[in-house]
Design a protein around this motif. Structure first.
Motif, PDB file in Angstrom:
ATOM      1  N   GLU A  17     -56.381 -25.325 -14.430  1.00  0.00           N
ATOM      2  CA  GLU A  17     -57.556 -26.170 -14.693  1.00  0.00           C
ATOM      3  C   GLU A  17     -58.836 -25.350 -14.482  1.00  0.00           C
ATOM      4  N   THR A  18     -59.478 -25.433 -13.319  1.00  0.00           N
ATOM      5  CA  THR A  18     -60.652 -24.593 -13.058  1.00  0.00           C
ATOM      6  C   THR A  18     -60.222 -23.318 -12.340  1.00  0.00           C
ATOM      7  N   VAL A  19     -60.877 -22.212 -12.653  1.00  0.00           N
ATOM      8  CA  VAL A  19     -60.534 -20.924 -12.033  1.00  0.00           C
ATOM      9  C   VAL A  19     -61.030 -20.917 -10.592  1.00  0.00           C
ATOM     10  N   GLN A  20     -60.132 -20.603  -9.670  1.00  0.00           N
ATOM     11  CA  GLN A  20     -60.483 -20.579  -8.251  1.00  0.00           C
ATOM     12  C   GLN A  20     -60.117 -19.232  -7.650  1.00  0.00           C
ATOM     13  N   LEU A  21     -61.118 -18.559  -7.077  1.00  0.00           N
ATOM     14  CA  LEU A  21     -60.919 -17.300  -6.366  1.00  0.00           C
ATOM     15  C   LEU A  21     -61.126 -17.566  -4.887  1.00  0.00           C
ATOM     16  N   ASN A  22     -60.095 -17.277  -4.093  1.00  0.00           N
ATOM     17  CA  ASN A  22     -60.143 -17.560  -2.664  1.00  0.00           C
ATOM     18  C   ASN A  22     -60.016 -16.261  -1.875  1.00  0.00           C
ATOM     19  N   ALA A  23     -61.032 -15.937  -1.089  1.00  0.00           N
ATOM     20  CA  ALA A  23     -60.997 -14.744  -0.237  1.00  0.00           C
ATOM     21  C   ALA A  23     -60.247 -15.058   1.045  1.00  0.00           C
ATOM     22  N   ILE A  24     -59.232 -14.248   1.347  1.00  0.00           N
ATOM     23  CA  ILE A  24     -58.401 -14.485   2.527  1.00  0.00           C
ATOM     24  C   ILE A  24     -58.739 -13.518   3.664  1.00  0.00           C
ATOM     25  N   LYS A  25     -58.850 -12.235   3.333  1.00  0.00           N
ATOM     26  CA  LYS A  25     -59.083 -11.238   4.383  1.00  0.00           C
ATOM     27  C   LYS A  25     -59.830 -10.049   3.785  1.00  0.00           C
ATOM     28  N   ALA A  26     -60.944  -9.663   4.396  1.00  0.00           N
ATOM     29  CA  ALA A  26     -61.693  -8.477   3.979  1.00  0.00           C
ATOM     30  C   ALA A  26     -61.261  -7.281   4.815  1.00  0.00           C
ATOM     31  N   ALA A  27     -61.334  -6.096   4.212  1.00  0.00           N
ATOM     32  CA  ALA A  27     -60.923  -4.887   4.922  1.00  0.00           C
ATOM     33  C   ALA A  27     -61.823  -4.596   6.113  1.00  0.00           C
ATOM     34  N   SER A  28     -63.055  -5.049   6.053  1.00  0.00           N
ATOM     35  CA  SER A  28     -63.995  -4.856   7.154  1.00  0.00           C
ATOM     36  C   SER A  28     -64.567  -6.196   7.584  1.00  0.00           C
ATOM     37  N   ASP A  29     -64.691  -6.394   8.903  1.00  0.00           N
ATOM     38  CA  ASP A  29     -65.292  -7.612   9.435  1.00  0.00           C
ATOM     39  C   ASP A  29     -66.819  -7.534   9.452  1.00  0.00           C
ATOM     40  N   PHE A  30     -67.341  -6.352   9.161  1.00  0.00           N
ATOM     41  CA  PHE A  30     -68.787  -6.179   9.163  1.00  0.00           C
ATOM     42  C   PHE A  30     -69.405  -6.961   8.006  1.00  0.00           C
ATOM     43  N   VAL A  31     -70.355  -7.810   8.330  1.00  0.00           N
ATOM     44  CA  VAL A  31     -71.052  -8.584   7.303  1.00  0.00           C
ATOM     45  C   VAL A  31     -72.255  -7.768   6.843  1.00  0.00           C
ATOM     46  N   MET A  32     -72.186  -7.259   5.635  1.00  0.00           N
ATOM     47  CA  MET A  32     -73.256  -6.413   5.125  1.00  0.00           C
ATOM     48  C   MET A  32     -74.482  -7.264   4.789  1.00  0.00           C
ATOM     49  N   PRO A  33     -75.614  -7.046   5.483  1.00  0.00           N
ATOM     50  CA  PRO A  33     -76.822  -7.805   5.147  1.00  0.00           C
ATOM     51  C   PRO A  33     -77.249  -7.532   3.709  1.00  0.00           C
ATOM     52  N   ALA A  34     -77.665  -8.570   3.017  1.00  0.00           N
ATOM     53  CA  ALA A  34     -78.079  -8.395   1.619  1.00  0.00           C
ATOM     54  C   ALA A  34     -79.213  -7.395   1.496  1.00  0.00           C
ATOM     55  N   SER A  35     -80.052  -7.317   2.530  1.00  0.00           N
ATOM     56  CA  SER A  35     -81.206  -6.409   2.484  1.00  0.00           C
ATOM     57  C   SER A  35     -80.799  -4.939   2.576  1.00  0.00           C
ATOM     58  N   LEU A  36     -79.526  -4.694   2.932  1.00  0.00           N
ATOM     59  CA  LEU A  36     -79.033  -3.316   3.032  1.00  0.00           C
ATOM     60  C   LEU A  36     -78.274  -2.864   1.788  1.00  0.00           C
ATOM     61  N   ILE A  37     -77.824  -3.801   0.977  1.00  0.00           N
ATOM     62  CA  ILE A  37     -76.929  -3.451  -0.121  1.00  0.00           C
ATOM     63  C   ILE A  37     -77.686  -2.756  -1.241  1.00  0.00           C
TER      64      ILE A  37
ATOM     65  N   TYR B 276     -75.197   5.356  -9.997  1.00  0.00           N
ATOM     66  CA  TYR B 276     -76.330   5.726  -9.145  1.00  0.00           C
ATOM     67  C   TYR B 276     -76.665   4.590  -8.177  1.00  0.00           C
ATOM     68  N   TYR B 277     -76.880   4.958  -6.890  1.00  0.00           N
ATOM     69  CA  TYR B 277     -77.283   4.016  -5.856  1.00  0.00           C
ATOM     70  C   TYR B 277     -78.622   4.470  -5.274  1.00  0.00           C
ATOM     71  N   PRO B 278     -79.668   3.672  -5.401  1.00  0.00           N
ATOM     72  CA  PRO B 278     -80.963   4.044  -4.811  1.00  0.00           C
ATOM     73  C   PRO B 278     -80.978   3.778  -3.306  1.00  0.00           C
ATOM     74  N   PRO B 279     -81.896   4.390  -2.568  1.00  0.00           N
ATOM     75  CA  PRO B 279     -82.042   4.051  -1.146  1.00  0.00           C
ATOM     76  C   PRO B 279     -82.383   2.570  -1.000  1.00  0.00           C
ATOM     77  N   GLN B 280     -81.832   1.948   0.047  1.00  0.00           N
ATOM     78  CA  GLN B 280     -82.085   0.519   0.234  1.00  0.00           C
ATOM     79  C   GLN B 280     -81.958   0.150   1.704  1.00  0.00           C
ATOM     80  N   ASN B 281     -83.047  -0.327   2.270  1.00  0.00           N
ATOM     81  CA  ASN B 281     -83.037  -0.849   3.634  1.00  0.00           C
ATOM     82  C   ASN B 281     -84.247  -1.768   3.759  1.00  0.00           C
ATOM     83  N   GLY B 282     -84.006  -3.049   3.923  1.00  0.00           N
ATOM     84  CA  GLY B 282     -85.078  -4.039   3.921  1.00  0.00           C
ATOM     85  C   GLY B 282     -86.099  -3.862   5.014  1.00  0.00           C
ATOM     86  N   ASP B 283     -85.776  -3.085   6.044  1.00  0.00           N
ATOM     87  CA  ASP B 283     -86.712  -2.896   7.155  1.00  0.00           C
ATOM     88  C   ASP B 283     -87.647  -1.711   6.960  1.00  0.00           C
TER      89      ASP B 283
END
Length: 655
Positions: free
Chosen positions: A364-384, A408-415
């Protein structure tokens, strides 16, 4: 940007060396049985041990006793060190390389193979009497690798069947150099597998075979597809109705095919608009799985374009498809046994999420369910730092035709923000293989650098996968030239766009990527200010003599055109070996190496450092005890990051 003004490269970040080196796990493989999901987690805090974890719903529990380590060394790179069937697990233990049977309910373990210490095994499939009258007792299909003779060329591989009750081992296929991906058909009447021989690698000329199976007897063996040195066939897999599926690059990209096992009639799935997509990837490790038949009429598949993976649902009755719009775009491994007629388990990442265990349900509707991430670190959006796929002209080297590609990844840090008018230092990253690819999934190592104010670019140089066979084959005869020139051209392109500081460019890579590092510093000393070679290749001649069987002839096609004379080969060995031109290097060079590496032995780094010292050049070699081709132990991973960061501060920031 944030309110703190500080120079690029000197920003503070919550992503620490400890987080990078010791936090989280690495998912090694995935399997399902009886509605449950099983993954192998390689854990740095347990010396890289592979632990099997069972997931029922969102909850996970360790089921492998601590004295075992689920890991195999088949083809040296291993992969897929377990399978699951009928609620049981068959796994390879790292110490013995023998097969073991694990009952997840009780934790009881039974050793299945108990052979000579020189034999290695990995199980690819299992079956028992419930599958059909042709099966009889419980049987496993496995790859056996015999190291009883000392030279890599003397290692023997074959495909075998193992009777779980009697422990009898019978030959299924032998005579070729390599075997993989063996599977029983759903009705138990047939088996299929991949095989290939030197000078092929699996992505240059692997073949798929089909045979009848009857309680340990294999008959009527037939070649289904694949041509040595011309056509690569991968991922043979059975449909619910005993149709055989596989991928082949006969049209120039890895496309999906189906075969009627009675007539051997084979046809490509005519997926309109996806003729140039790649439905597979190089089989460096066992267990590659990018598609899974769900029912007689449906299949979930993922394909790659410009390093981005996309999931689709295929109607097998008419070869139509629809995009599932799933935000999982990199590091794809699907469990080859579905959880239901509409649901699969998979491993994958995205631009904003680390490698994660998911379930994907298309009912019916597509459902993606996250069960376990390889890292428990929550990456702040301002750092990505979000990736940008770029294509750029070739302006260096002798082959300046066409384009090359990078992320290519530019430098990124919200602080933080940098002083006005300044540009960031650049770390050029080159993947190993060289027949491999870097995708755009969230990688904590990349974010480690970008959150400190470095720009990062991953070069998918000529020879990389993901862009079709012609691009993959473009490195043949040009290894150490085209790839290195593409890295230099990428820097020139980024300089021309005003994105980076041309006086602060470093280059890093592991294995074949480390080779590009060394070649680049020799051939383009005016472009690069520093280098970090992780278990990289300094002498291609001795590599060909010393490396393991799987890659023992890999370098020849990459270095030499067909018909090259011995005299010309000797000239090329010298020309393409950085150790013989170390005097051309002007940038400081860091070497990180494991002392138990069998793929690129320690002597490669030692010889290179010796030649650097003789030429009066600056270098440093750090050797990690007990490590092989890549670092698994937490303390070594942390130390490697700290060594590299100190190196970039000196080489690129001039601190």
């Amino acid at each position: 940007m944030g309110g703190i003004t500080a120079p690029f490269g000197q920003w503070q970040s919550p992503i620490s060396p400890t987080l990078l080196g010791a936090s989280g796990v690495q998912f090694e493989s995935i399997a399902t049985s009886n509605g449950k999901i099983y993954v192998i987690e390689a854990r740095p805090k347990e010396q890289g041990r592979g632990c099997i974890v069972e997931y029922s719903g969102q909850d996970g529990r360790d089921i492998l006793p601590a004295k075992y380590n689920a890991s195999n060394k088949i083809h040296e790179y291993g992969g897929a060190s377990m399978i699951a069937y009928n609620g049981q697990i068959i796994f390879t233990d790292s110490e013995t390389q023998d097969l073991h049977k694990l009952d997840p309910a009780t934790g009881e373990i039974e050793r299945i193979t108990n052979t000579d210490a020189t034999l290695r095994y990995v199980c690819t499939a299992a079956i028992n009497a419930s599958a059909g009258s042709n099966v009889g007792p419980e049987w496993l299909l496995a790859i056996e690798e015999d190291h009883s003779k000392p030279l890599p060329s003397q290692v023997q591989n074959r495909l075998v069947a193992v009777n779980v009750q009697s422990k009898e081992i019978v030959n299924v296929a032998s005579g070729d150099d390599f075997y993989s991906a063996a599977q029983f058909s759903p009705d138990g009447s047939r088996v299929c597998w991949n095989q290939w021989s030197h000078p092929d690698m699996p992505w240059t000329g692997a073949r798929v075979y089909l045979a009848k199976w009857n309680n340990g007897q294999v008959t009527d063996v037939k070649l289904v597809a694949g041509v040595p040195e011309k056509e690569s066939v991968s991922q043979p897999r059975w449909g619910v109705d005993n149709t055989l599926y596989f991928t082949s690059d006969r049209t120039g990209t890895w496309q999906l095919y189906r075969t009627n096992v009675e007539t051997l009639e084979t046809k490509r799935l005519a997926l309109n608009g996806l003729e140039d997509a790649e439905f597979s990837q190089p089989d460096w490790r066992l267990g590659n799985c990018t598609y899974a038949p769900l029912t007689v009429t449906s299949m979930i598949a993922s394909y790659n374009k410009n390093t981005r993976w996309t999931f689709i649902l295929i109607d097998l009755t008419n070869d139509t498809w629809r995009d599932l719009n799933v935000p999982v775009t990199d590091t794809i491994i699907i469990a080859d046994t579905p959880l239901s007629d509409s649901k699969v388990a998979l491993l994958g990442s995205s631009e904003t999420s680390f490698s994660t265990l998911f379930t994907l349900d298309t009912a019916e509707t597509v459902q993606l369910n996250a069960i376990k991430a390889a890292s428990d670190f929550v990456m702040p959006a301002s750092l990505i730092s979000h990736p940008e796929h770029i294509s750029f002209p070739r302006v260096h080297g002798t082959n300046q035709e066409g384009e090359s590609h990078a992320i290519y990844y530019p430098p990124q840090n919200g602080d933080y923000q940098a002083p006005a008018g300044t540009l960031p230092p650049l770390i050029v990253c080159v993947h190993g293989g060289p027949t491999s690819m870097t995708g755009s999934g969230l990688n904590v190592t990349d974010q480690y650098w970008t959150s400190r104010g470095y720009a990062v670019v991953w070069v998918n140089y000529g020879g990389s996968s993901g862009y079709g066979r012609a691009y993959r084959d473009s490195l043949n005869g040009q290894w150490g030239l085209l790839d290195t020139a593409d890295a230099a051209s990428c820097v020139s392109y980024l300089n021309s766009t005003g994105k980076v500081d041309k006086n602060g460019v470093g280059i890093r890579g592991g294995s074949a990527g480390g080779y590009i590092v060394l070649q680049a510093l020799c051939d383009y000393p005016d472009i690069f200010s520093g280098g970090a070679s992780l278990y990289g290749i300094g002498n291609v001649r001795t590599l060909c003599d010393d490396t393991h069987k799987f890659e023992s002839q890999y370098a020849f096609a990459l270095l030499f055109e067909p018909g090259t004379s011995e005299a010309e080969k000797n000239r090329i060995f010298l020309e393409r070996s950085p150790c013989y031109k170390a005097d051309k290097i002007t940038a400081p060079l860091l070497f990180l190496q494991g002392d138990e590496d069998r793929v690129v032995p320690l002597n490669q780094a030692e010889e290179m450092v010796g030649m650097m010292k003789k030429a009066g050049r600056e270098s440093k070699l750090v050797v990690f005890k007990g490590e092989g081709h890549g670092f698994r132990r937490a303390e070594n991973r942390i130390s490697a990051v700290e060594e590299e960061e100190a190196w970039w501060k000196k080489a690129l920031l001039k601190l």
